[in-house]
Design a protein around this motif. Structure first.
Motif, mmCIF file in Angstrom:
data_model
loop_
_atom_site.group_PDB
_atom_site.id
_atom_site.type_symbol
_atom_site.label_atom_id
_atom_site.label_comp_id
_atom_site.label_asym_id
_atom_site.label_seq_id
_atom_site.Cartn_x
_atom_site.Cartn_y
_atom_site.Cartn_z
ATOM 1 N N LEU A 135 -28.930 33.269 41.051
ATOM 2 C CA LEU A 135 -28.916 34.726 40.868
ATOM 3 C C LEU A 135 -30.140 35.372 41.520
ATOM 4 N N ALA B 60 -29.870 35.261 45.267
ATOM 5 C CA ALA B 60 -28.861 36.226 45.738
ATOM 6 C C ALA B 60 -29.454 37.637 45.778
ATOM 7 N N ALA B 61 -30.317 37.946 44.815
ATOM 8 C CA ALA B 61 -30.911 39.297 44.744
ATOM 9 C C ALA B 61 -32.064 39.479 45.732
ATOM 10 N N SER B 62 -32.600 38.397 46.244
ATOM 11 C CA SER B 62 -33.768 38.480 47.136
ATOM 12 C C SER B 62 -33.348 38.821 48.556
ATOM 13 N N LYS B 63 -34.341 39.024 49.432
ATOM 14 C CA LYS B 63 -33.982 39.314 50.826
ATOM 15 C C LYS B 63 -33.800 38.041 51.651
ATOM 16 N N GLY C 95 -13.797 39.978 48.446
ATOM 17 C CA GLY C 95 -15.215 39.892 48.815
ATOM 18 C C GLY C 95 -15.410 39.080 50.088
ATOM 19 N N LEU D 48 -14.301 40.783 53.326
ATOM 20 C CA LEU D 48 -15.262 41.725 53.924
ATOM 21 C C LEU D 48 -16.218 40.990 54.864
ATOM 22 N N ASN D 49 -16.618 39.774 54.472
ATOM 23 C CA ASN D 49 -17.531 39.010 55.322
ATOM 24 C C ASN D 49 -16.838 38.429 56.551
ATOM 25 N N ALA E 282 -26.884 41.328 41.552
ATOM 26 C CA ALA E 282 -27.811 40.620 42.446
ATOM 27 C C ALA E 282 -27.577 41.045 43.893
ATOM 28 N N LEU E 283 -26.302 41.208 44.287
ATOM 29 C CA LEU E 283 -26.015 41.617 45.669
ATOM 30 C C LEU E 283 -26.511 43.033 45.947
ATOM 31 N N GLY F 107 -29.100 44.296 44.506
ATOM 32 C CA GLY F 107 -30.545 44.072 44.650
ATOM 33 C C GLY F 107 -30.884 43.583 46.052
ATOM 34 N N MET F 108 -30.049 42.668 46.571
ATOM 35 C CA MET F 108 -30.299 42.129 47.907
ATOM 36 C C MET F 108 -30.247 43.236 48.964
ATOM 37 N N ASN G 203 -33.394 45.079 48.792
ATOM 38 C CA ASN G 203 -34.535 44.309 49.288
ATOM 39 C C ASN G 203 -34.511 44.145 50.803
ATOM 40 N N LEU G 204 -33.325 44.307 51.407
ATOM 41 C CA LEU G 204 -33.224 44.266 52.873
ATOM 42 C C LEU G 204 -33.400 45.664 53.483
ATOM 43 N N GLU H 9 -31.782 45.580 39.074
ATOM 44 C CA GLU H 9 -32.393 44.424 38.416
ATOM 45 C C GLU H 9 -32.303 44.564 36.895
ATOM 46 N N PRO I 263 -27.282 49.004 56.849
ATOM 47 C CA PRO I 263 -25.869 48.759 57.158
ATOM 48 C C PRO I 263 -25.562 47.293 57.489
ATOM 49 N N GLN I 264 -26.592 46.527 57.884
ATOM 50 C CA GLN I 264 -26.354 45.099 58.157
ATOM 51 C C GLN I 264 -25.987 44.323 56.885
ATOM 52 N N VAL J 110 -24.169 45.934 54.407
ATOM 53 C CA VAL J 110 -23.240 46.818 53.693
ATOM 54 C C VAL J 110 -22.110 46.046 53.012
ATOM 55 N N THR J 111 -21.698 44.914 53.606
ATOM 56 C CA THR J 111 -20.619 44.162 52.934
ATOM 57 C C THR J 111 -21.094 43.623 51.586
ATOM 58 N N ASP J 112 -22.385 43.332 51.489
ATOM 59 C CA ASP J 112 -22.894 42.837 50.203
ATOM 60 C C ASP J 112 -22.795 43.917 49.125
ATOM 61 N N ILE K 223 -19.130 44.037 48.214
ATOM 62 C CA ILE K 223 -18.780 42.905 47.334
ATOM 63 C C ILE K 223 -19.362 43.135 45.937
#
Lengths: 213, 213
Positions: free
Chosen positions: A17, A20-23, A166, A169-170, B42-43, B45-46, B49-50, B72, B147-148, B150-152, B155
């Motif tokens: 988790l 996943a939340a980090s960069k 999900g 989308l990727n 978490a996504l 958050g990601m 963070n990006l 968070e 935008p890089q 954005v799918t996260d 999701i």
């Protein structure tokens, strides 16, 4: 610290988790979708395990035994894809680092980038395929499994569909950069088909679940 | 082996998946729904963070900082609910073990069962509420985030909605046994409202995501 990649199923859930939340580049939405599909498959397995071996459900015993085998196989596959997706983009990253001074180098680099992008799209496409299978199995479990666990089958189908949408989308984000038109067309039509199938299965499973609450 | 409950976020992800697939009472669909909501948070958050700290996105920096705090917080809450749900039904199980010979015992037992069922419904209801918040935050992230990634964000909204719908099924199964009509009516209308809100937010986030791919 080892140099090998983090094996996420062996790490605490909190680490998955937090990462996943980090960069950090991984895990991202593809891996997380595979994880959600695996959680859905696990719930189908639970319904089977709460049904098998009970006199009350003896008439569906053989179907349930087949179903638990199929759900555990799908779960194992999604657990592997959860991991595979964390490195699926590495080929693209490595390719972008290749030299690009001469024309020959530029051609080799471009070819490597394209090959890498196809790997990066193939992994979430496979997640979509296996996650649809989770929806199929969840529908069966909702219909024949122990009704005391019917909501778990219903949730299994919801998670299977979420994993399909999900991961799709990727796939889509990678298709935007792939030049092989035949690959792009085939993959785009596959994800459309898989998403429609998952949505139908989730809706059918939801109806069955509500009817057996 | 300790006598205390398993703290699932501290266990390997494999243990959580395996226990979900087993016939053990926990984790079940409610906890798994909370886990899926936490993965969605978490996504989000990601994506934040990006985005934060980059010149290119300086105009949204303050909104992103607020957003990462909110995502968070939602994740922390869902991680707690993932755990709470594994014991939410214990009160009902304990109440069913109470003596039921005298009329007074029967009344006390019935009252304890009813109180236990309300706890067992309150936990997934809270999962629904926090998972809708994940959808709200995902929609914002899809609109203003890098935008890089954005799918996260897309999701994230899909997983938030899946968590709402999954947990709502577990509220519903408990409502069937609860005699407090006012509670049942309020909870049933709350989950209808939350599911509709989550579906709308997921659809909006999906549109935004596709427009920024």
């Amino acid at each position: 610290m080892s140099d090998g990649p983090t094996i996420y199923v062996s790490e605490p859930l909190q680490v998955y988790l937090d990462d996943a939340a980090s960069k950090k580049p991984a895990p991202g939405g593809g891996s997380v979708s595979a994880c959600v599909g695996a959680l859905g498959a696990a719930l189908v397995g639970m319904v089977c395990n709460l049904t098998r071996g009970r006199d009350k459900f003896a008439d569906v015993e053989s179907e349930i035994v087949t179903l638990v085998g199929a759900s555990e196989a799908a779960r194992g596959r999604l657990e592997q894809l959860l991991q595979d997706d964390t490195v699926a983009y590495n080929g693209v990253i490595d390719a972008y680092k290749m030299p690009k001074e001469t024309e020959a180098e530029q051609a080799a680099r471009s070819q490597a980038v394209q090959a890498g992008l196809i790997v990066a799209a193939d992994v979430p496409l496979e997640i979509c395929r296996v996650a649809v299978e989770v929806c199929r199995l969840a529908k069966i479990a909702a219909g024949i499994g122990n009704p005391q666990a019917v909501t778990d089958a219903g949730i299994g189908a919801i998670l299977g569909e979420a994993a399909v949408v999900g991961a799709a989308l990727n796939v889509k984000i990678n298709l935007g950069s792939i030049k092989d038109a035949a690959y792009v067309e085939a993959a785009a039509s596959a994800i459309d088909f898989l998403q429609a199938e998952a949505a139908a299965l989730r809706a059918e499973t939801h109806e069955i679940t509500l009817s057996r609450l």
